[in-house]
Design a protein around this motif. Structure first.
Motif: not given
Length: 122
Positions: A42-54
């Protein structure tokens, strides 16, 4: 604008349903009630969404509170715009799309277009 991966959709649904956003532990707790999922996933997926600007985030003590950068409707509209601009025949794409709509949605679309025409006549 691209669509989301399977887990990204699940997490975005949680965040779209949370007007004040959510922390990783909050999202993990909600998802854990529905399925077995690792906190780090969950943490890495949320971080990836943050990194993608979502997502945006604000610090709350030692955690971050994440919020969506676009509503679900805005995201869906972006996907529709991308499909229309995909390089195909825009007229054909729109025609097929409208043909697949149910009558109520077709009526709403006609009303929306009529309202936009009235606004542009002013």
């Amino acid at each position: 604008m691209q669509g989301f991966g399977e887990l990204e959709v699940v997490i975005m649904e949680q965040l779209w349903a949370s007007p004040d956003g959510a922390t990783v532990p909050e999202v993990h707790r909600r998802l854990s009630a529905q399925r077995e999922i690792a906190y780090t996933t969950v943490m890495s997926t949320i971080h990836n969404l943050y990194r993608k600007g979502r997502l945006t985030r604000t610090r709350e003590g030692r955690k971050h509170r994440y919020q969506v950068t676009a509503s679900k409707a805005e995201h869906s509209a972006g996907l529709m715009r991308d499909a229309l601009n995909s390089g195909g025949d825009a007229h054909a794409i729109l025609s097929y799309f409208v043909q697949q709509m149910d009558p109520e949605d077709t009526r709403r679309l006609a009303e929306l277009l009529a309202g936009m025409e009235e606004d542009s006549d002013l």
